[in-house]
Design a protein around this motif. Structure first.
Motif, PDB file in Angstrom:
ATOM      1  N   HIS A 238       0.821  -1.212   0.000  1.00  0.00           N
ATOM      2  CA  HIS A 238       0.000   0.000   0.000  1.00  0.00           C
ATOM      3  C   HIS A 238       0.857   1.265   0.000  1.00  0.00           C
ATOM      4  O   HIS A 238       0.425   2.324   0.448  1.00  0.00           O
ATOM      5  CB  HIS A 238      -1.017  -0.047   1.140  1.00  0.00           C
ATOM      6  CG  HIS A 238      -1.951  -1.217   0.979  1.00  0.00           C
ATOM      7  ND1 HIS A 238      -2.947  -1.240   0.032  1.00  0.00           N
ATOM      8  CD2 HIS A 238      -1.951  -2.446   1.561  1.00  0.00           C
ATOM      9  CE1 HIS A 238      -3.560  -2.418   0.070  1.00  0.00           C
ATOM     10  NE2 HIS A 238      -2.968  -3.163   0.993  1.00  0.00           N
ATOM     11  N   CYS A 248      -7.416   1.454  -4.922  1.00  0.00           N
ATOM     12  CA  CYS A 248      -6.949   0.204  -4.305  1.00  0.00           C
ATOM     13  C   CYS A 248      -8.014  -0.317  -3.332  1.00  0.00           C
ATOM     14  O   CYS A 248      -8.851   0.444  -2.853  1.00  0.00           O
ATOM     15  CB  CYS A 248      -5.640   0.485  -3.570  1.00  0.00           C
ATOM     16  SG  CYS A 248      -4.936  -0.933  -2.711  1.00  0.00           S
ATOM     17  N   CYS A 250      -7.693  -0.822  -0.381  1.00  0.00           N
ATOM     18  CA  CYS A 250      -7.539  -0.164   0.922  1.00  0.00           C
ATOM     19  C   CYS A 250      -8.222   1.203   0.949  1.00  0.00           C
ATOM     20  O   CYS A 250      -8.296   1.838   1.999  1.00  0.00           O
ATOM     21  CB  CYS A 250      -6.066  -0.017   1.276  1.00  0.00           C
ATOM     22  SG  CYS A 250      -5.208   1.254   0.337  1.00  0.00           S
ATOM     23  N   CYS A 255      -1.708   2.478  -5.207  1.00  0.00           N
ATOM     24  CA  CYS A 255      -0.842   1.623  -4.388  1.00  0.00           C
ATOM     25  C   CYS A 255      -0.061   0.646  -5.265  1.00  0.00           C
ATOM     26  O   CYS A 255      -0.525   0.260  -6.349  1.00  0.00           O
ATOM     27  CB  CYS A 255      -1.671   0.802  -3.403  1.00  0.00           C
ATOM     28  SG  CYS A 255      -2.512   1.774  -2.165  1.00  0.00           S
TER      29      CYS A 255
HETATM   30 ZN   LIG Z   1      -3.760   0.196  -1.048  1.00  0.00          ZN
END
Ligand SMILES: [Zn+2]
Length: 384
Positions: A238, A248, A250, A255
Motif C-alpha cells: 500500500h 486500491c 484499501c 498503491c
Molecule cells: Zn492500497
C-alpha cells in the motif's frame, strides 16, 4: 494419535530449547554459562526435557585424559505441530516436527466469498484428518499464517480486505473444535520466519515479498520476526507508486498492489489478448508475449519489474536483509524476470550492500507453506 492440550513448559524450558536450536552444541556447563542459571537449575530443567524425549545426551570425543564431555542434542521428532496457511480461496495444512520439517501436507480450496464459519469448519476438518492419519509424537498445537494483521496475543484476525473478514477470533473458534492450542500470525511474516529459522540459506535476516491477490511483506531480522505496533503489519503493497492511480482495495489510489498483483496483471493481459488462459502462470505468459516483441506486453513487463525493483530496493535499504525472497506468482516466474529485478534493485541500493545482495524466487511448494504456519506454532508454543 495422542493430543496434549496444555502447554507443560517450565519458564526456562523455552530458553534452553532455543539455545540448543540456535547455537549448538551445548553441554549442561555451557548452558549454565550462557544463561547465568546454576548447574543445579540447568539439571532441573534438562532432566524433564530428556525424560519427555525432547532432548538426548551424547558423548563427544575428548583429547587427552578425563571423562568424555556430554552434549545435549534436541530430538525434533519428539514434537508434532500442525502448520496451516490460509490464502484467499485456499488452505494448506500439514504436520511438522520441532524444526518445521514437513511429513504430511494437504491443500483444499474454498469459495473466498463463503461465510467465515464455513471456512473455519473446513480448516478444522482438514486438521483433524491429517492428525488422525498420523502416528507421530503428540501434537503441541496449531500455527496458522493468515493474509491479515493479527492481534498481539496471536489469536484474532484484525482485518482481511481480500477475504472480507473483520475481527475474527480464529484461535477461539478452532480451539473449540480441535481442543488444541491455536496461534495465528501474518502469513508473509510466517514465511520469512520459517526461512530465517529453518531454511538453509546461511543468513538469518530474510525479507519476503509475496505477490498473489495482494502484495504482502514480512521480515525476520537475525531470526526474530519483525513486529510493529499492535495489530500493525508492514504494508509495502500500500505504498503509493502512481499519483492519481487506480483505486486500491484499501481505499487509497495508486498503491503498489494496484500495479503488481495477480488480478491486476490478469486484467492487463486480457486487454492485450482476451483469448489467453487465465488459469495459467501469469508472469510466464507475460514474459512469453514480451519476448515475442508484443509492445503492450513489453511495456507491462518493464513496469512490473520497475515497480518491484523499487519496492525491493526500499526493503533492502531499510532492513539490509542477507536474502530477499520473492514468493507467490514470482516464485514460479521466469528466471530472467527475477534477474532483471535483482539487477535493477542493485542500482538503487547503498553501495556497501550491492555485492552481497541476494534476490531469489521463494520455494513455491505446499510443504514450504505448511512449514511457515508450523513455525508460528513452534515460536509461540515451544521456543518462547
Ligand atoms: Zn492500497
Amino acid at each position: 494419535m495422542a493430543m496434549i492440550a496444555k502447554n507443560e513448559r517450565s519458564p526456562h524450558e523455552a530458553l534452553i530449547l532455543r539455545l540448543l536450536r540456535d547455537e549448538p552444541p551445548h553441554s549442561r556447563t555451557t548452558l549454565s554459562d550462557a544463561t547465568g542459571l546454576s548447574p543445579t537449575t540447568i539439571t532441573k530443567i534438562v532432566g524433564p526435557l530428556i525424560s519427555r524425549g525432547l532432548l538426548t545426551e551424547r558423548e563427544v570425543g575428548v583429547r587427552g585424559v578425563g571423562r568424555p564431555a556430554l552434549i545435549l542434542v534436541p530430538v525434533p521428532d519428539a514434537v508434532t505441530v500442525v502448520g496451516v496457511q490460509l490464502g484467499v480461496g485456499t488452505i494448506k495444512v500439514g504436520l511438522t516436527d520441532a524444526r518445521a520439517s514437513v511429513r504430511s501436507a494437504e491443500a483444499r480450496s474454498f469459495d473466498p466469498t463463503a461465510p467465515v464459519e464455513d471456512v473455519i469448519e473446513l480448516i478444522a476438518n482438514t486438521v483433524s484428518s491429517v492428525l488422525e492419519a498420523d502416528d507421530g509424537a503428540p501434537c503441541l498445537g496449531v500455527g496458522i499464517g493468515v493474509p491479515a494483521p493479527v492481534d498481539e496475543a496471536h489469536r484474532r484476525i484484525e482485518l482481511s480486505i481480500n477475504l472480507g473478514w473483520k475481527q475474527v477470533p480464529i484461535s477461539d473458534m478452532l480451539e473449540a473444535r480441535l481442543h488444541l492450542p491455536v496461534v495465528v500470525d501474518h502469513n508473509v511474516r510466517s514465511m520469512a520466519l520459517a526461512e530465517a529459522r529453518y531454511g538453509e540459506h546461511e543468513v538469518n535476516s530474510i525479507a519476503y515479498v509475496y505477490v498473489k491477490t495482494g502484495l504482502g511483506f514480512g521480515v525476520a531480522v537475525k531470526g526474530q520476526p519483525f513486529y510493529g505496533s499492535p495489530g500493525g503489519e508492514s504494508y509495502l503493497g500500500h505504498t503509493r507508486v502512481v499519483e492519481q492511480g487506480e483505486l486500491c482495495s484499501c481505499g487509497a489510489r495508486g498503491c503498489l498492489e494496484t500495479m503488481v498483483s495477480e488480478p491486476y496483471i490478469l486484467r492487463r493481459l486480457a486487454a492485450i489478448d482476451p483469448t489467453f488462459d487465465p488459469a495459467g502462470n501469469v508472469l510466464a505468459i507475460l514474459h512469453e508475449w514480451a519476448s515475442r516483441g508484443e509492445p503492450a506486453a513489453v511495456e507491462l513487463e518493464d513496469n512490473i519489474i520497475g515497480h518491484m525493483s523499487n519496492a525491493v530496493a526500499t526493503v533492502v535499504n531499510l532492513f539490509t536483509p542477507g536474502l530477499l525472497l520473492l514468493g507467490g506468482i514470482f516464485a514460479i516466474s521466469p528466471a530472467p524476470m527475477i534477474s532483471a529485478i535483482r539487477e535493477q534493485t542493485r542500482e538503487q541500493i547503498f553501495p556497501l550492500l550491492r555485492d552481497a545482495l541476494r534476490v531469489e524466487s521463494a520455494d513455491a511448494s505446499l510443504e514450504s507453506a505448511v512449514s511457515a504456519g508450523a513455525s508460528v506454532a513452534l515460536e509461540e508454543l515451544l521456543y518462547r
